[in-house]
Design a protein around this motif. Structure first.
Motif, PDB file in Angstrom:
ATOM      1  N   PRO A  13     -56.516 -85.850 -50.858  1.00 23.60           N
ATOM      2  CA  PRO A  13     -56.320 -86.564 -49.588  1.00 23.60           C
ATOM      3  C   PRO A  13     -57.293 -87.727 -49.443  1.00 23.60           C
ATOM      4  O   PRO A  13     -58.447 -87.643 -49.847  1.00 23.60           O
ATOM      5  CB  PRO A  13     -56.595 -85.477 -48.545  1.00 23.60           C
ATOM      6  CG  PRO A  13     -57.538 -84.527 -49.224  1.00 23.60           C
ATOM      7  CD  PRO A  13     -57.158 -84.536 -50.671  1.00 23.60           C
ATOM      8  N   ALA A  14     -56.824 -88.811 -48.849  1.00 19.87           N
ATOM      9  CA  ALA A  14     -57.681 -89.957 -48.551  1.00 19.87           C
ATOM     10  C   ALA A  14     -58.147 -89.837 -47.108  1.00 19.87           C
ATOM     11  O   ALA A  14     -57.332 -89.744 -46.195  1.00 19.87           O
ATOM     12  CB  ALA A  14     -56.916 -91.261 -48.752  1.00 19.87           C
ATOM     13  N   ILE A  15     -59.448 -89.822 -46.896  1.00 24.51           N
ATOM     14  CA  ILE A  15     -59.996 -89.666 -45.553  1.00 24.51           C
ATOM     15  C   ILE A  15     -59.726 -90.916 -44.713  1.00 24.51           C
ATOM     16  O   ILE A  15     -60.018 -92.033 -45.142  1.00 24.51           O
ATOM     17  CB  ILE A  15     -61.507 -89.402 -45.608  1.00 24.51           C
ATOM     18  CG1 ILE A  15     -61.807 -88.128 -46.379  1.00 24.51           C
ATOM     19  CG2 ILE A  15     -62.093 -89.288 -44.207  1.00 24.51           C
ATOM     20  CD1 ILE A  15     -63.281 -87.859 -46.549  1.00 24.51           C
ATOM     21  N   GLY A  16     -59.146 -90.710 -43.521  1.00 25.31           N
ATOM     22  CA  GLY A  16     -58.937 -91.817 -42.603  1.00 25.31           C
ATOM     23  C   GLY A  16     -57.788 -92.729 -42.959  1.00 25.31           C
ATOM     24  O   GLY A  16     -57.631 -93.793 -42.347  1.00 25.31           O
ATOM     25  N   HIS A  17     -56.952 -92.326 -43.920  1.00 22.79           N
ATOM     26  CA  HIS A  17     -55.822 -93.156 -44.332  1.00 22.79           C
ATOM     27  C   HIS A  17     -54.588 -92.281 -44.524  1.00 22.79           C
ATOM     28  O   HIS A  17     -54.701 -91.108 -44.885  1.00 22.79           O
ATOM     29  CB  HIS A  17     -56.133 -93.903 -45.629  1.00 22.79           C
ATOM     30  CG  HIS A  17     -57.296 -94.834 -45.525  1.00 22.79           C
ATOM     31  ND1 HIS A  17     -57.202 -96.098 -44.978  1.00 22.79           N
ATOM     32  CD2 HIS A  17     -58.604 -94.665 -45.867  1.00 22.79           C
ATOM     33  CE1 HIS A  17     -58.394 -96.676 -45.003  1.00 22.79           C
ATOM     34  NE2 HIS A  17     -59.268 -95.830 -45.540  1.00 22.79           N
ATOM     35  N   ASN A  18     -53.404 -92.858 -44.300  1.00 24.07           N
ATOM     36  CA  ASN A  18     -52.152 -92.129 -44.475  1.00 24.07           C
ATOM     37  C   ASN A  18     -51.709 -92.214 -45.935  1.00 24.07           C
ATOM     38  O   ASN A  18     -50.682 -92.815 -46.265  1.00 24.07           O
ATOM     39  CB  ASN A  18     -51.062 -92.700 -43.559  1.00 24.07           C
ATOM     40  CG  ASN A  18     -51.389 -92.517 -42.097  1.00 24.07           C
ATOM     41  OD1 ASN A  18     -52.349 -91.844 -41.734  1.00 24.07           O
ATOM     42  ND2 ASN A  18     -50.583 -93.104 -41.234  1.00 24.07           N
ATOM     43  N   SER A  19     -52.499 -91.599 -46.801  1.00 21.42           N
ATOM     44  CA  SER A  19     -52.184 -91.695 -48.222  1.00 21.42           C
ATOM     45  C   SER A  19     -52.776 -90.533 -49.014  1.00 21.42           C
ATOM     46  O   SER A  19     -53.746 -89.895 -48.588  1.00 21.42           O
ATOM     47  CB  SER A  19     -52.678 -93.025 -48.800  1.00 21.42           C
ATOM     48  OG  SER A  19     -54.063 -93.172 -48.625  1.00 21.42           O
ATOM     49  N   VAL A  20     -52.152 -90.290 -50.161  1.00 21.05           N
ATOM     50  CA  VAL A  20     -52.610 -89.304 -51.136  1.00 21.05           C
ATOM     51  C   VAL A  20     -53.054 -90.060 -52.381  1.00 21.05           C
ATOM     52  O   VAL A  20     -52.327 -90.917 -52.898  1.00 21.05           O
ATOM     53  CB  VAL A  20     -51.485 -88.301 -51.482  1.00 21.05           C
ATOM     54  CG1 VAL A  20     -51.896 -87.411 -52.657  1.00 21.05           C
ATOM     55  CG2 VAL A  20     -51.127 -87.447 -50.264  1.00 21.05           C
ATOM     56  N   LEU A  21     -54.256 -89.760 -52.852  1.00 21.86           N
ATOM     57  CA  LEU A  21     -54.788 -90.394 -54.050  1.00 21.86           C
ATOM     58  C   LEU A  21     -54.357 -89.599 -55.276  1.00 21.86           C
ATOM     59  O   LEU A  21     -54.391 -88.364 -55.276  1.00 21.86           O
ATOM     60  CB  LEU A  21     -56.308 -90.446 -53.994  1.00 21.86           C
ATOM     61  CG  LEU A  21     -56.924 -91.035 -52.727  1.00 21.86           C
ATOM     62  CD1 LEU A  21     -58.440 -90.892 -52.770  1.00 21.86           C
ATOM     63  CD2 LEU A  21     -56.518 -92.485 -52.560  1.00 21.86           C
ATOM     64  N   VAL A  22     -53.964 -90.289 -56.331  1.00 19.64           N
ATOM     65  CA  VAL A  22     -53.550 -89.641 -57.570  1.00 19.64           C
ATOM     66  C   VAL A  22     -54.439 -90.156 -58.697  1.00 19.64           C
ATOM     67  O   VAL A  22     -54.545 -91.370 -58.910  1.00 19.64           O
ATOM     68  CB  VAL A  22     -52.074 -89.917 -57.906  1.00 19.64           C
ATOM     69  CG1 VAL A  22     -51.657 -89.107 -59.141  1.00 19.64           C
ATOM     70  CG2 VAL A  22     -51.177 -89.574 -56.719  1.00 19.64           C
ATOM     71  N   ALA A  23     -55.074 -89.209 -59.400  1.00 22.26           N
ATOM     72  CA  ALA A  23     -55.949 -89.566 -60.523  1.00 22.26           C
ATOM     73  C   ALA A  23     -55.495 -88.840 -61.776  1.00 22.26           C
ATOM     74  O   ALA A  23     -54.921 -87.742 -61.705  1.00 22.26           O
ATOM     75  CB  ALA A  23     -57.395 -89.199 -60.210  1.00 22.26           C
ATOM     76  N   ASP A  24     -55.749 -89.432 -62.932  1.00 23.58           N
ATOM     77  CA  ASP A  24     -55.543 -88.763 -64.210  1.00 23.58           C
ATOM     78  C   ASP A  24     -56.690 -87.767 -64.385  1.00 23.58           C
ATOM     79  O   ASP A  24     -57.857 -88.162 -64.409  1.00 23.58           O
ATOM     80  CB  ASP A  24     -55.540 -89.782 -65.347  1.00 23.58           C
ATOM     81  CG  ASP A  24     -55.163 -89.176 -66.685  1.00 23.58           C
ATOM     82  OD1 ASP A  24     -55.742 -88.124 -67.061  1.00 23.58           O
ATOM     83  OD2 ASP A  24     -54.302 -89.743 -67.370  1.00 23.58           O
TER      84      ASP A  24
END
Length: 392
Positions: free
Chosen positions: A266-277
């Protein structure tokens, strides 16, 4: 007549023994425990038959609570907001031990050999180690920075070899605790890992410990296979150029958010999901979602990732398809969806709807609701498969 009397005596003895036999003979593999936050109780459920088995009361303040399972999955250790640590027999449906170990606590973990229960504390801070059988105190490790200032402990996770990793919120540190000698634990301290680490996640193989940072964009990662390399920063600057929104509920890193070669966070304070390898820990993409994510959890197969959200979007759940990296389903299962839990093989997901006083069971293939069960202000749902998994 004498023979008849002996038969009656034998039958009576058999009935008495049957009445004393507690709990009834059954396995725990399809059981789960639901936190009922308002009533200070937990509910034991059967996820094969979608039934409620028992309720255990008297567990104190569960407004923020979590639990871990014993190695045999018969007992759960419940960590309450009021600093209470409770041991519950889920087969018998009763409280067997309880200690008040702190003023304010938010969770804990159990060692890889199942003999040590570790509690992480806000007040007075620090970590305490307990004997899993008796809840006798084994050791206390205060959380103070290099200047002697106390710190809240967050993100406690179990690692192989009776080790634990956790973060110090105010100090901005990660500590690695070796409890091979539980009455004399050894601690390795990593300083200056980032501002205000708020939660932590251990990968399912126990290799990586990741702390989310509230005070700045990015996360801190410790490779426990190479602890001498220290902590490095990953996913920095994900909010660059965008104003962060007010955070109504802190996101959680716990859960199966590592799917295949990807980590979903989860990205704090943003409407987004972070994706990492998850091999290089470089960002792959950033997915726009309906609101601020709280839990970002992968199905056991890793094919899909389910996301719930903070207020005012906490009536919504979205499903991400991992191969396409697209949101493929948006559901409105109830008011205040606080927690999600998959069955062991992922055929269903259980959701807690706090403001509707219910549990919602959804088929993960059809997305149809297959059952709703009453629960008093439910929050965390914890199934017994966790007993055999690290970092849970």
């Amino acid at each position: 007549m004498k023979r008849f009397g002996k038969l009656l005596l034998a039958a009576a003895a058999s009935a008495l023994l049957a009445g004393c036999a507690s709990p009834a003979l059954r396995g725990t593999g399809d059981l789960g425990v639901v936190i009922e936050r308002a009533s200070g109780s937990v509910q034991v459920v059967d996820n094969s038959h979608l039934t409620q088995l028992s309720r255990v009361n008297g567990l104190g303040d569960l407004s923020h609570a979590s639990l871990v399972y014993s190695r045999d999955a018969r007992y759960v250790y419940v960590f309450g907001r009021d600093g209470g640590l409770s041991k519950v027999d889920i087969l018998a449906g009763k409280l067997v031990a309880r200690v008040m170990q702190a003023g304010n606590s938010i969770g804990g973990a159990i060692s890889s050999d199942g003999r040590i229960v570790a509690a992480q504390n806000y007040s007075p801070g620090g970590v305490k180690l307990f004997d899993a059988d008796t809840l006798a105190l084994l050791a206390e490790v205060p959380a103070v920075d290099e200047h002697g200032q106390p710190s809240k402990v967050v993100g406690l996770a179990d690692l192989p070899g009776n080790r634990f990793a956790y973060s110090l919120f105010e100090a901005g540190e990660i500590w690695l605790l070796d409890a091979a000698k539980p009455r004399a634990p050894q601690v390795t301290k990593y300083r200056n890992v980032g501002r205000q680490p708020y939660d932590g996640l251990a990968s399912s193989d126990g290799r990586y410990y990741i702390a989310g940072l509230y005070g700045e964009d990015g996360l801190a990662l410790l490779d426990t296979w190479q602890p001498e390399a220290g902590v490095r920063r990953i996913l920095p600057g994900y909010g660059q150029g965008r104003e962060a929104q007010p955070v109504y509920k802190m996101p959680h890193l716990r859960g199966w958010s590592i799917a295949g070669h990807y980590a979903f966070l989860p990205a704090i304070g943003h409407n987004s999901v972070l994706v990492a390898d998850s091999r290089s820990w470089q960002q792959v993409t950033q997915l726009a979602v309906y609101g601020q994510p709280v839990f970002v959890m992968a199905e056991p197969s890793g094919r899909r990732v389910w996301v719930n959200f903070a207020y005012p979007h906490n009536d919504t759940v979205q499903v991400i398809d991992v191969p396409s990296m697209q949101v493929i389903k948006t559901l409105k299962p109830g008011k205040a969806i606080l927690h999600m839990e998959f069955t062991a093989r992922g055929d269903a997901v259980w959701l807690s709807s706090r403001d509707d006083d219910k549990l919602v069971v959804i088929d993960t293939q059809s997305f149809a609701t297959v059952a709703e069960l009453p629960a008093a202000n439910p929050s965390g749902i914890f199934f017994s498969w966790r007993a055999a998994r690290m970092g849970m």
